[in-house]
Design an enzyme around this catalytic site. Structure first.
Site, mmCIF file in Angstrom:
data_model
loop_
_atom_site.group_PDB
_atom_site.id
_atom_site.type_symbol
_atom_site.label_atom_id
_atom_site.label_comp_id
_atom_site.label_asym_id
_atom_site.label_seq_id
_atom_site.Cartn_x
_atom_site.Cartn_y
_atom_site.Cartn_z
ATOM 1 N N GLN A 18 0.839 -1.198 0.000
ATOM 2 C CA GLN A 18 0.000 0.000 0.000
ATOM 3 C C GLN A 18 0.876 1.252 0.000
ATOM 4 O O GLN A 18 1.811 1.366 0.797
ATOM 5 C CB GLN A 18 -0.919 0.036 1.227
ATOM 6 C CG GLN A 18 -1.930 1.174 1.149
ATOM 7 C CD GLN A 18 -2.690 1.383 2.448
ATOM 8 O OE1 GLN A 18 -2.114 1.807 3.430
ATOM 9 N NE2 GLN A 18 -3.975 1.089 2.445
ATOM 10 N N TYR B 122 -8.067 10.931 4.139
ATOM 11 C CA TYR B 122 -6.677 11.201 3.769
ATOM 12 C C TYR B 122 -6.662 12.027 2.481
ATOM 13 O O TYR B 122 -7.708 12.421 1.965
ATOM 14 C CB TYR B 122 -5.904 9.899 3.615
ATOM 15 C CG TYR B 122 -5.552 9.245 4.932
ATOM 16 C CD1 TYR B 122 -4.490 9.712 5.698
ATOM 17 C CD2 TYR B 122 -6.277 8.150 5.407
ATOM 18 C CE1 TYR B 122 -4.157 9.115 6.904
ATOM 19 C CE2 TYR B 122 -5.955 7.546 6.616
ATOM 20 C CZ TYR B 122 -4.893 8.034 7.366
ATOM 21 O OH TYR B 122 -4.568 7.446 8.557
ATOM 22 N N ARG C 209 -14.348 -4.099 12.729
ATOM 23 C CA ARG C 209 -14.816 -4.993 13.800
ATOM 24 C C ARG C 209 -15.538 -6.209 13.224
ATOM 25 O O ARG C 209 -16.561 -6.656 13.751
ATOM 26 C CB ARG C 209 -15.725 -4.272 14.794
ATOM 27 C CG ARG C 209 -15.088 -3.191 15.618
ATOM 28 C CD ARG C 209 -15.829 -2.948 16.922
ATOM 29 N NE ARG C 209 -15.570 -4.025 17.883
ATOM 30 C CZ ARG C 209 -16.269 -4.204 19.011
ATOM 31 N NH1 ARG C 209 -17.273 -3.389 19.310
ATOM 32 N NH2 ARG C 209 -15.970 -5.195 19.832
ATOM 33 N N ARG D 145 -6.250 -5.077 13.532
ATOM 34 C CA ARG D 145 -5.625 -5.108 14.852
ATOM 35 C C ARG D 145 -5.748 -6.434 15.588
ATOM 36 O O ARG D 145 -4.978 -6.685 16.519
ATOM 37 C CB ARG D 145 -6.137 -3.929 15.670
ATOM 38 C CG ARG D 145 -5.407 -2.674 15.227
ATOM 39 C CD ARG D 145 -6.056 -1.365 15.498
ATOM 40 N NE ARG D 145 -5.145 -0.313 15.047
ATOM 41 C CZ ARG D 145 -4.999 0.077 13.785
ATOM 42 N NH1 ARG D 145 -5.728 -0.474 12.842
ATOM 43 N NH2 ARG D 145 -4.127 1.012 13.451
ATOM 44 N N CYS E 165 1.199 -3.450 20.297
ATOM 45 C CA CYS E 165 -0.044 -3.936 20.905
ATOM 46 C C CYS E 165 0.023 -3.809 22.417
ATOM 47 O O CYS E 165 1.000 -4.244 23.044
ATOM 48 C CB CYS E 165 -0.297 -5.396 20.521
ATOM 49 S SG CYS E 165 -1.886 -6.032 21.145
ATOM 50 N N GLU F 287 -4.356 -14.561 45.089
ATOM 51 C CA GLU F 287 -5.433 -13.579 44.921
ATOM 52 C C GLU F 287 -6.355 -13.660 46.143
ATOM 53 O O GLU F 287 -6.854 -14.733 46.483
ATOM 54 C CB GLU F 287 -6.219 -13.851 43.640
ATOM 55 C CG GLU F 287 -7.527 -13.102 43.497
ATOM 56 C CD GLU F 287 -7.399 -11.586 43.642
ATOM 57 O OE1 GLU F 287 -8.264 -10.992 44.313
ATOM 58 O OE2 GLU F 287 -6.434 -11.018 43.089
ATOM 59 N N LYS G 72 -18.405 -3.901 26.499
ATOM 60 C CA LYS G 72 -17.055 -4.400 26.777
ATOM 61 C C LYS G 72 -16.985 -5.921 26.624
ATOM 62 O O LYS G 72 -16.303 -6.596 27.392
ATOM 63 C CB LYS G 72 -16.646 -3.996 28.190
ATOM 64 C CG LYS G 72 -16.440 -2.497 28.405
ATOM 65 C CD LYS G 72 -15.230 -1.993 27.654
ATOM 66 C CE LYS G 72 -14.847 -0.584 28.040
ATOM 67 N NZ LYS G 72 -14.171 -0.491 29.330
#
Length: 686
Positions: free
Chosen positions: A104, A197, A335, A357, A411, A461, A479
């Site tokens: 690209q 862009y 997504r 991602r 990441c 814990e 979430k």
């Protein structure tokens, strides 16, 4: 592989090039094979990143944008012949995996160029700007179709690009494409009639006010993109594939103000669907062989870089409609979920699934899907903390640091991504007994890294569940990926025989642990406000965990990310939130991507959620709060409930010492990136 996903693993063609499956690794800034902010070169870190993904069954790889002219130094891509010679044997390695790769190339960013707080003073000073020009030509980087306000610093007027500059870029595309073809690259992608862009700014009326051959009517506005593909085809032959990154609909209401999902009662000032139908056909007729598509511009950035607030598969309907208007393949990104994408492909609504991602969070996810190991996929949580944290708030341009600008596409969840020289698992020279105190993200990540290095690890814990404060952060309905991440951690911790988890075990005596090294991940404590009636307020974590029900009218004190997410969550429940924030903008911090922050700001603006900026809390009363503005004037706001979201302070169980190491929010309150990367920084040395 489940039958649900079968359509994803069928071959397809872009021109005469066959792709083995329908999964496209979409371009991400910072993953260019030719480098990013530094002078162009063959980037071995990016090359290794893509080769590993190719070995893990991706069909088509499109590395991140390669500026046609260097950001630093101004050299054209085609001038570095050595780089293309190095690319040739690499392409042979890629092809041995069965994957294909397009390069690209970007014409530029125009008003969307993320001018930073560090660079802004240089650009504003004519003398400094002139002196810096041979190294960093800010006027060239900002050059736009017309004089326009910068997306990041509206007080700056971006200069108009000249026709000779346009012609230089067109010629450079053709010369670069020839070198790509000679190196064995399967095709090129033109960036971009997409995302606001440079080429997109030429294409849209609200950013193109030119009166020459590159402005005005439809054909003139798309002329730049058309002349590029024609030049490439003339130089490389009609059969050499050329894709174009494409935004179906701009989703823009005004400069720096986007349209939300489901919002239809607005005037589109960018590319609406009617023009998009015509533009897609026009680009096909010009010679483009594929549309790599989603939605949005930098003024509605959350469409092209969807945060967790955006619906999954958010661009599918618009992109599928464009597919019905053309005969060339159309890829949909945004997504995308594999089951939904597979169904859309099977129905002929799109040709391939674009994913970006998720490949940063887990480079093996396609292999895991093929092997029916979906639960082993570490999910991308759409935080943008590591990969694209360009942030902006009132009084600041882009607050992203220069090291982060240079190192995008890392990441938050896996620091090894694009940083393999710095972060890697190396077996420990001496195996130790390591105690980890605290089962939040920092503690769990520390335990995993230590176990992978060969240490014997015990994780303590004090509650009956792992996750720490992140359990509260993952509670809102939007979430779902955060909750998947918690489930991923719980499973990963069971995979190592040298790692033991002890729940409901509070540590009070570190010496009793008899450990060689102790990692303290005990988290942080909420800040208490010293105002009358503070005890009547509800801490954010208590609200998120459902420990404290709230009424209809809710005042949230604190307009940072957590406070804004709580207000968003309350609005979705049908309640009436009001945000009280001392600063002059919401989410006025470094590190939160503008795509995430602008969604929340636009949501509150569109839905008229009251936001009281430069306002401080003075008192919590029964049924109301008293606040004061920046001039000291007080007023009362009705409130059935008050949620306090004013921050946290580290609460380490013990101080740092030779064998005691502090990680997570116990070290410094931050986000998942700071927590996880800190865990690696500590545990790689033990």
């Amino acid at each position: 592989m489940k039958q649900t996903y079968e359509a994803l693993f069928t071959p397809w063609k872009i021109g005469k090039v066959e792709i083995k499956n329908r999964i496209v690794l979409c371009p991400m800034g910072g993953t260019s094979l030719f480098g990013w902010m530094e002078p162009n070169h063959f980037d071995k870190e990016a090359a290794n990143f893509f080769l590993e993904r190719a070995r893990n069954n991706v069909g088509l790889i499109i590395p991140g944008i390669a500026p046609i002219r260097d950001t630093i130094g101004g050299r054209w891509l085609y001038q570095n012949k050595k780089m293309f010679r190095e690319l040739k044997p690499y392409m042979e390695e890629i092809h041995q995996t069965g994957a294909k790769l397009f390069v690209q190339i970007t014409a530029g960013m125009g008003r969307s160029w993320g001018i930073s707080d560090q660079v802004l003073p240089l650009h504003k000073n004519p003398v400094l700007r002139t002196l810096a020009k041979p190294i960093l030509d800010t006027n060239y980087q900002l050059a736009s179709p017309s004089p326009l306000p910068s997306r990041w610093a509206p007080e700056i007027t971006c200069p108009q690009m000249t026709v000779p500059q346009i012609e230089e870029i067109i010629e450079a595309f053709a010369k670069t494409a020839v070198l790509c073809k000679e190196a064995g690259v399967d095709g090129v992608e033109v960036h971009a009639v997409h995302e606001g862009y440079l080429l997109d700014q030429f294409a849209m009326k609200y950013t193109n006010h030119r009166t020459d051959a590159y402005g005005g009517n439809f054909e003139n506005r798309y002329r730049f993109a058309v002349e590029i593909v024609k030049a490439i085809k003339a130089a490389c032959g009609a059969d050499y594939p050329v894709s174009v990154r494409y935004s179906a609909v701009s989703k823009v209401k005004d400069f720096c103000y986007g349209a939300l999902p489901g919002e239809t009662d607005y005037t589109e000032i960018g590319r609406d669907m009617q023009e998009s139908e015509k533009a897609a056909r026009y680009l096909q007729e010009a010679g483009y062989d594929m549309l790599n598509a989603d939605n949005g511009t930098y003024d509605s950035w959350y469409w092209a870089h969807p945060p967790m607030y955006m619906p999954q598969n958010c661009n599918l309907e618009d992109v599928a409609h464009i597919k019905s208007c053309v005969d060339i393949p159309v890829v949909c990104a945004g997504r995308m979920e594999p089951d939904v994408a597979a169904q859309a492909i099977a129905e002929g609504r799109i040709d391939a699934m674009g994913v970006a991602r998720q490949f940063l969070a887990d480079g093996e996810w396609v292999t895991k899907l093929l092997e029916d190991r979906m639960e082993d996929i570490r999910p991308c949580i759409c935080c943008h903390n590591g990969c694209f944290n360009l942030s902006h708030h009132k009084g600041h341009a882009n607050t992203q640091t220069l090291p982060d600008t240079r190192g995008m596409a890392r990441c938050a969840l896996d620091p090894r991504t694009m940083q393999t020289k710095k972060y890697r698992i190396i077996p420990a020279d001496r195996k130790k007994n390591i105690a980890v105190i605290g089962g939040g993200i920092g503690g769990m990540e520390s335990a995993l890294v230590c176990a992978q290095r060969g240490h014997t690890v015990t994780l303590y814990e004090k509650t009956g569940a792992l996750g720490g404060v992140f359990v509260a952060a993952a509670a809102p309905s939007f979430k779902e990926k955060d909750r998947e991440l918690l489930a991923w951690y719980a499973r990963e911790l069971t995979k190592y025989p040298n790692l033991t988890v002890k729940l409901n075990t509070e540590v009070t005596d570190l010496d009793a642990l008899q450990a060689d090294e102790i990692i303290v991940a005990s988290g942080a404590k909420a800040v208490n406000l010293p105002v009358p009636g503070a005890e009547k307020g509800i801490q954010a974590v208590d609200y998120l965990l459902g420990r404290a029900p709230v009424g209809e009218k809710v005042v949230i004190v604190g307009g940072g990310l957590t406070g804004c997410e709580i207000a968003y969550d309350l609005y979705l429940q049908g309640k009436q939130p009001t945000i009280v924030e001392m600063k002059d903008d919401l989410i006025a911090v470094t590190g939160v991507c503008l795509a995430n922050a602008s969604y929340l700001r636009d949501f509150f603006k569109t839905n008229r959620v009251p936001v009281c900026l430069e306002t401080s809390l003075k008192e919590i009363r029964d049924g109301s709060v008293v606040v004061a503005d920046k001039n000291g004037a007080t007023r009362e706001i009705p409130a059935d409930s008050v949620i306090l979201s004013v921050g946290y302070r580290p609460a380490p169980l013990a101080p740092k010492s030779r064998r005691v190491h502090i990680v997570g929010d116990a070290h410094k309150v931050g986000n998942l990136r700071t927590v996880i990367w800190r865990a690696w920084d500590v545990c790689m040395k033990l």
